[in-house]
Design an enzyme around this catalytic site. Structure first.
Site, PDB file in Angstrom:
ATOM      1  N   LYS A 134      -4.641  12.553 -34.133  1.00 49.81           N
ATOM      2  CA  LYS A 134      -4.323  11.420 -35.009  1.00 49.81           C
ATOM      3  C   LYS A 134      -3.314  10.487 -34.334  1.00 49.81           C
ATOM      4  O   LYS A 134      -3.354   9.274 -34.516  1.00 49.81           O
ATOM      5  CB  LYS A 134      -3.762  11.926 -36.340  1.00 49.81           C
ATOM      6  CG  LYS A 134      -3.492  10.813 -37.361  1.00 49.81           C
ATOM      7  CD  LYS A 134      -3.260  11.373 -38.746  1.00 49.81           C
ATOM      8  CE  LYS A 134      -1.914  12.062 -38.821  1.00 49.81           C
ATOM      9  NZ  LYS A 134      -0.791  11.106 -38.891  1.00 49.81           N
ATOM     10  N   HIS A 136      -6.511  24.964 -45.914  1.00 46.70           N
ATOM     11  CA  HIS A 136      -6.268  23.528 -45.779  1.00 46.70           C
ATOM     12  C   HIS A 136      -7.125  22.773 -46.778  1.00 46.70           C
ATOM     13  O   HIS A 136      -8.143  23.287 -47.248  1.00 46.70           O
ATOM     14  CB  HIS A 136      -6.577  23.066 -44.350  1.00 46.70           C
ATOM     15  CG  HIS A 136      -5.453  23.315 -43.402  1.00 46.70           C
ATOM     16  ND1 HIS A 136      -4.251  22.671 -43.494  1.00 46.70           N
ATOM     17  CD2 HIS A 136      -5.341  24.166 -42.351  1.00 46.70           C
ATOM     18  CE1 HIS A 136      -3.453  23.088 -42.524  1.00 46.70           C
ATOM     19  NE2 HIS A 136      -4.092  23.999 -41.830  1.00 46.70           N
TER      20      HIS A 136
END
Length: 978
Positions: free
Chosen positions: A626, A186
């Site tokens: 999120k 990532h």
């Protein structure tokens, strides 16, 4: 600042009591300069004394390297900045803040980069010292015969024994278990492999200093440490080119060579020994190899995860497996060669079994010199077969040429069987002592890693599958508008098509690049399974699963590419398990219902039965955070798990949960042991996969001993979470129901507070892009995947990883705590009386003490708050040009921080951060004096960079490089919250 050779020669004098200094010597023979000042005396009996000494030593050596490489002037600038930043932090000195501003503004471009690198490398070196200290303390406990520590297998087995779980039950459990850490790449992985290699050598040298060393050896060790630190200083910290998927694959493979290939088999031996020690009545006669199956296996997404990464395709999958296979075959061939040197056993001295003699006779080795050495001849034959197998799988550059030709192995099991012949012959002929040191370990290694090393998962977004099938249906003239069909009509069409033997795809029609690519990828997966074995690829994960048709679409795509087999009109065998990924808050709330509909389909039920009545479900931590904030994300995950367990138990299917945890607490991170134990009862049950992401891979596995410990705690936690008897006491069940009712209320309040700020407050997106380095992170060459799924500034489109990473850089770590304070304060204030408010607070305290889920949640939040710094964050807020917007949003964040900190103190009974983890608290406190300057420099560099952009001038490379260096340093300093 550029330095002349004369500058560098004159900079060889000992460093003053300054940055990174600073160390008093361990003793006169430690190789340190005799004039180096002694820091504060270390208290007698201080367990952290060796850690302090290591940090001082590394800091002093870094200071010497800095002076040697950059000269006195740069060194003094670094030290002045450090002292001023410390005053600004510890004394909230406004004058110090102004002085710091002036210092940073006056830095030249070269000075800026040197200062940033100095503080960044100190963070890296402090991490190395802390890891070494963890190893040291663990070894001290073992040498002292201390009681087994929590998170160890010995501790877990002791608890199980006390609870009445038998050794036979433990062994039977492990026969069916699967524990799988899955490495993912990532865009928070900021370390270059070259840097990691140098740091591993520093760690090795530092560990050596704990051994008795002569003065000469100690002096040599110090010189080598300084040399390696010099290598670090002269090595480029950043990548100047974009990281490719191939680079990510190589980075991941380095951890296999360092840690997994040796530590994972060794851990199996430890588990065997601990079981036998804890349950002596069940201890087996130790033979050539333990009988535990390969219950702990490695997984990978690198090269197979296509979701949002246009750089992953069929070629990257093939490359990933080829490189994985090369890595494991290199290891096998080296070990077989070493075994051949060790097993020089002669039949003139001792007998060998007929099976071993027959194996030796099949060897291509016909040398008269080894006619009486059947083990060596057999190993030469095994080597030749392994080399032939490696070549058949595309491995090149085999270092040692085999003696002669031999047939390749059709499967790893054939190699295992031949190694077993050697082991049994040794056992039967007075050679049992020769089995364990290498042969048994190698056999175990082949059982664990096969010819594929790690299972490569495939992942793609559901909307891609829909587009591909819409095109296939349209071209086949089956359905011209598949994507616009209602869900029930989609399901009916997909089921109908699954029952037909014909294919939709025609080689005579034209298809889009996307459709051709997706079909090629699936066909490649089939070929990979044929070549490397079924364990090479066995999972297909569907991102953004929102409906049952999302799952059926992947079944149909597998049928189109030969991965789903049909007998008559019945689905008979599915090669890749279809795994939904539920990520957002709405998706988590629908997870159980979608799985109920999915598993109730007769066609699917038959396939699940063929999978051993096992179905995996993946839960996403990052996107749910999120989407809904820290508290709501954790609570919705908890509820979804409970609902899934109830459903799977009712229909008689075993559930395996795959936890998509990130490195930061805001992405589901935090200590893995506590996280697994905090799972709802019944959700682990011997089956667990979890992602290890980004910079956390280096933190956990770049040191072999730390890596082994992290693998062990996964086993220990899985044993405890799965086998510890659950209370059936009605009173406790009622109390748990009350706790869950409170959490439901708190979650809804936290959700509203978080959504109101992030998604409903005008200008919040502008604030985020101005007050964090998100735009600059997106430009950094730290991952092959784009930071956003779409070319937009919408937070909805931004990947959760850079979202959390950005908040960490500005030291707010917003995703790890925001909304908690408002939620609890609102719930308490809803009370009709002070007595009721006191009762509610008592309930929260009971939840903290008695409910592992809530305790882990608060513990993680406590750690995040300990690394949050409003003073530093305020300097980032100053980057927002709109003063009204800045004051409004930063003011709300500060207010929520104060509420959260106050509420947390009321619940836990302590105002001190990390009171239960004093070692971590001291670590954070000590490193912040060196981390703060990086943040202050980052703010100054962001100002310069953005001013250049605003003036429409070309970006300055050195400014950009400086920003990227600070991002690296801050991430290293924060570790699991970077």
């Amino acid at each position: 600042m550029a330095t002349t050779p004369q500058n560098r020669r004159s900079a060889r004098s000992p460093a003053p009591a300054a940055l990174l200094q600073t160390a008093g010597a361990r003793n006169k023979s430690n190789g340190a300069s005799k004039t180096a000042p002694i820091a504060k005396p270390i208290k007698s009996g201080d367990k952290d004394a060796p850690l302090k000494e290591d940090i001082r030593l590394l800091g002093r050596l870094l200071g010497e390297v800095l002076r040697d490489q950059e000269g006195d002037a740069v060194f003094e600038v670094v030290e002045t900045i450090r002292q001023t930043a410390v005053r600004f932090r510890r004394e909230s000195d406004a004058k110090a803040g102004a002085e710091l501003d002036q210092l940073l503004k006056k830095l030249t471009r070269d000075q800026t980069n040197s200062v940033v690198r100095a503080f960044s490398y100190f963070s890296h070196l402090a991490n190395i010292a802390e890891d070494q200290h963890h190893n040291r303390r663990r070894r001290a406990h073992l040498l002292a015969g201390s009681a087994a520590q929590p998170s160890s297998v010995a501790y877990a087995l002791s608890r199980l024994d006390d609870a009445g779980v038998s050794g036979a039950n433990v062994r039977a459990f492990l026969q069916e278990a699967l524990i799988s850490p899955v490495l993912t790449a990532h865009p928070t992985e900021v370390q270059r492999k070259s840097i990691l290699d140098a740091e591993r050598e520093i760690a090795r040298l530092l560990a050596t200093r704990d051994q008795p060393l002569t003065p000469r050896e100690l002096r040599s060790n110090t010189e080598l440490l300084r040399a390696r630190i010099t290598t670090l200083w002269q090595t480029r910290m950043l990548r100047y080119t974009k990281l490719t998927v191939a680079d990510e694959i190589e980075n991941a493979l380095s951890y296999y060579r360092i840690t997994f290939l040796r530590e994972l088999p060794a851990l199996y031996d430890d588990v065997e020994a601990e079981i036998d020690a804890q349950f002596p009545s069940r201890a087996r006669a130790r033979s050539n190899a333990a009988d535990l199956p390969a219950f702990l296996q490695m997984g990978s997404w690198i090269g197979g995860d296509r979701d949002g990464n246009p750089n992953v395709n069929a070629d990257t999958m093939q490359h990933a497996l080829k490189r994985q296979s090369t890595t494991i075959f290199d290891f096998y061939l080296e070990e077989i060669h070493a075994l051949g040197a060790e097993l020089s056993i002669s039949t003139l001295m001792v007998d060998a079994s007929p099976a071993l003699l027959a194996l030796a006779d099949r060897s291509p080795d016909a040398s008269d010199h080894r006619s009486d050495e059947p083990y060596r001849r057999a190993l030469i034959g095994i080597y030749a077969r392994l080399a032939a197998t490696a070549r058949s799988l595309g491995v090149v550059n085999i270092l040692r040429q085999e003696v002669g030709a031999a047939a390749h192995y059709g499967a790893p099991e054939e190699c295992i069987a031949e190694l077993q012949i050697l082991a049994e012959s040794l056992q039967a002929n007075h050679g049992a002592a020769l089995v364990k040191p290498r042969l048994a370990v190698l056999k175990r290694t082949v059982e664990i890693f096969g010819f594929h090393l790690a299972t490569l998962d495939m992942r793609q977004s559901s909307d891609i599958h829909e587009r591909v099938l819409a095109e296939l249906f349209a071209n086949a003239q089956v359905e011209g508008a598949y994507a616009s069909l209602a869900e029930d009509k989609k399901i009916a069409l997909l089921l109908s098509e699954l029952g037909k033997p014909r294919l939709l795809h025609s080689p005579y029609l034209h298809y889009s690049d996307e459709t051709n690519s997706e079909l090629t990828i699936l066909r490649t997966a089939r070929e990979i399974r044929r070549r490397y074995g079924a364990r090479a690829i066995r999972n297909y994960i569907i991102s953004h699963t929102e409906t049952v048709s999302d799952l059926l679409e992947v079944l149909l795509l597998q049928k189109e590419t030969g991965l789903l087999h049909i007998e008559g009109n019945q689905l008979s065998e599915l090669e890749l398990m279809v795994i939904p990924l539920f990520e957002t808050i709405p998706d988590l709330r629908l997870a159980a219902e979608i799985m109920r509909e999915w598993m109730s389909l007769p066609q699917v039920a038959r396939l699940i039965a063929k999978q051993g009545k096992l179905q995996e479900v993946m839960l996403g931590y990052s996107d749910s955070n999120k989407d809904g904030g820290f508290l709501t994300s954790n609570w919705e995950l908890y509820k979804a798990e409970n609902q899934l367990v109830e459903l799977f138990n009712r229909i008689g299917v075993k559930l395996r949960l795959f936890h998509g945890r990130g490195g930061t607490v805001g992405r589901g991170g935090g200590p893995s042991y506590q996280a697994i134990l905090a799972q709802p009862p019944g959700t682990v049950n011997g089956q667990i996969r979890l992602t290890e992401q980004g910079e956390i891979i280096a933190s956990k596995f770049s040191n072999p001993e730390i890596g082994r410990r992290n693998l062990e705690l996964l086993v220990a936690a899985t044993l405890e979470a799965s086998l510890m008897p659950q209370s059936t006491d009605a009173k406790e069940q009622r109390k748990l129901a009350e706790f869950e009712h409170v959490m439901e209320d708190l979650s809804e309040r936290a959700y509203q507070a978080y959504r109101n700020l992030v998604y409903e407050t005008p200008g919040f997106t502008d604030y985020f892009f101005a007050a964090t380095p998100i735009a600059e992170i997106a430009q950094l060459n730290i991952g092959s995947r784009p930071a956003s799924r779409k070319a937009s500034r919408r937070i909805e489109d931004l990947r959760a990883i850079p979202w959390g990473f950005s908040w960490g850089q500005c030291r707010l770590l917003f995703p790890g705590w925001y909304g908690f304070g408002s939620a609890v304060a609102g719930w308490l204030e809803q009370s009709d009386s002070s007595k009721e408010k006191t009762r509610r607070l008592s309930t929260l305290r009971a939840m903290f003490k008695e409910w592992p889920f809530f305790a882990a949640l608060l513990s993680n939040m406590d750690m995040v708050l300990s690394k949050t710094d409003l003073a530093v964050a305020s300097r980032y807020a100053g980057l927002v040009a709109d003063r009204k917007l800045r004051n409004a949003i930063f003011g709300r964040i500060v207010g929520e921080h104060e509420r959260t900190s106050s509420i947390l103190a009321q619940i836990t009974g302590t105002k001190e951060r990390l009171s239960g983890n004093p070692l971590l608290a001291r670590s954070i406190k000590n490193r912040f004096a060196y981390l703060d300057p990086l943040n202050h420099l980052q703010v100054e560099l962001l100002k310069r960079h953005r001013a250049i952009a605003a003036a429409n001038r070309p970006p300055e490379e050195r400014v950009q490089r400086g920003i990227h260096l600070t991002i690296n340093g801050v991430a290293a300093g924060l570790r699991n919250t970077g």
